[in-house]
Design a protein around this motif. Structure first.
Motif, short mmCIF file in Angstrom:
data_model
loop_
_atom_site.label_atom_id
_atom_site.label_comp_id
_atom_site.label_asym_id
_atom_site.label_seq_id
_atom_site.Cartn_x
_atom_site.Cartn_y
_atom_site.Cartn_z
N LEU A 15 0.82 -1.11 0.26
CA LEU A 15 0.07 0.06 -0.08
C LEU A 15 0.99 1.22 0.03
O LEU A 15 1.84 1.30 0.21
CB LEU A 15 -0.77 0.09 1.29
CG LEU A 15 0.05 0.15 2.39
CD1 LEU A 15 -0.19 1.53 3.10
CD2 LEU A 15 -0.51 -1.06 3.33
N THR A 17 0.17 4.83 1.45
CA THR A 17 -0.91 6.13 2.05
C THR A 17 -0.22 7.22 2.50
O THR A 17 0.95 7.40 2.38
CB THR A 17 -1.60 5.50 3.29
OG1 THR A 17 -0.72 5.09 4.24
CG2 THR A 17 -2.45 4.16 2.85
N GLU A 192 -7.87 4.73 4.68
CA GLU A 192 -7.64 4.04 3.39
C GLU A 192 -8.39 2.71 3.66
O GLU A 192 -8.46 2.02 4.63
CB GLU A 192 -6.35 3.57 2.87
CG GLU A 192 -5.54 4.74 2.54
CD GLU A 192 -5.71 5.24 1.39
OE1 GLU A 192 -6.65 4.77 0.64
OE2 GLU A 192 -4.87 6.16 0.86
N HIS A 204 -5.60 -0.05 0.75
CA HIS A 204 -5.42 1.01 -0.39
C HIS A 204 -6.71 1.28 -1.14
O HIS A 204 -7.55 0.65 -0.93
CB HIS A 204 -4.43 0.60 -1.48
CG HIS A 204 -4.76 -0.68 -2.10
ND1 HIS A 204 -5.65 -0.85 -3.05
CD2 HIS A 204 -4.23 -1.99 -1.87
CE1 HIS A 204 -5.62 -2.04 -3.45
NE2 HIS A 204 -4.78 -2.85 -2.73
#
Length: 204
Positions: A15, A17, A192, A204
């Motif tokens: 992911l 973020t 997320e 995500h």
């Protein structure tokens, strides 16, 4: 000599973020940004779990069941009690199809299994493909993902009350979301959505 099993597993992306910064106010009655929403659940870094293996003379179905237990733990990415059962007397012949069942802390997952060819480097290693009918999401699994991705830069992570373990649809966004709180920052930034793959959770 017992039949061992080789599993080909794809690797999903990690992911990415970030945190959103509040905008500064102006002198012309600019609207103040709303107070940040702090997710209620704080995740702590989880511990690993030992993995027992079958006996050396275990039949193929027990070896397959063991491999599916490992895949179930990989999907959960957390400590938990697992069981697995495959049809007794299952053959390791290429093209054989079977339905096996695993449990994780009492949550049941059904796997559709197709036996593949021998690996080529050993007659005792067989490839297979196993597709679960649903995913297992755990709060410890999400914590392991986030702390593993961000390591020393993360202060903690916050989520909206992910259960210790829950069944969810596979490879789709769930109702759960998480925020990474970096060192020196305060919570209330970008949250997320969480999803589950057969290789573990993704955010995500």
């Amino acid at each position: 000599m017992r039949m061992k099993i080789l599993v080909a597993v794809g690797v999903a992306g990690l992911l990415a973020t970030g945190c959103a910064e509040g905008s500064s106010s102006s002198d012309e009655k600019a609207k103040q940004p709303p107070a940040p929403t702090v997710l209620p659940q704080k995740l702590t870094k989880p511990n690993a779990e030992p993995r027992p293996s079958p006996a050396d003379d275990a039949p193929f179905d027990e070896n397959l069941a063991y491999e599916l237990r490992l895949k179930t733990l990989k999907m959960a990415q957390a400590t938990g009690k697992t069981t697995a059962e495959c049809p007794k007397g299952l053959e390791s012949k290429s093209g054989t199809r079977a339905t096996c069942t695993t449990t994780y802390d009492g949550l049941k997952v059904v796997w559709n299994v197709t036996i593949g060819k021998k690996s080529g480097w050993s007659d005792n290693v067989v490839e297979f493909n196993a597709v679960p009918d649903k995913g297992i999401l755990t709060s410890d699994g999400v914590a392991r993902l986030l702390y593993g991705n961000y390591r020393d830069s993360i202060d903690h992570a916050r989520c909206n009350d992910i259960p210790k373990a829950v069944l969810v649809p596979l490879n789709v966004k769930t109702k759960y979301s998480c925020e990474v709180v970096f060192k020196g920052r305060t919570p209330g930034g970008l949250a997320e959505p969480v999803r589950v793959t057969d290789a573990g959770p993704r955010v995500h």
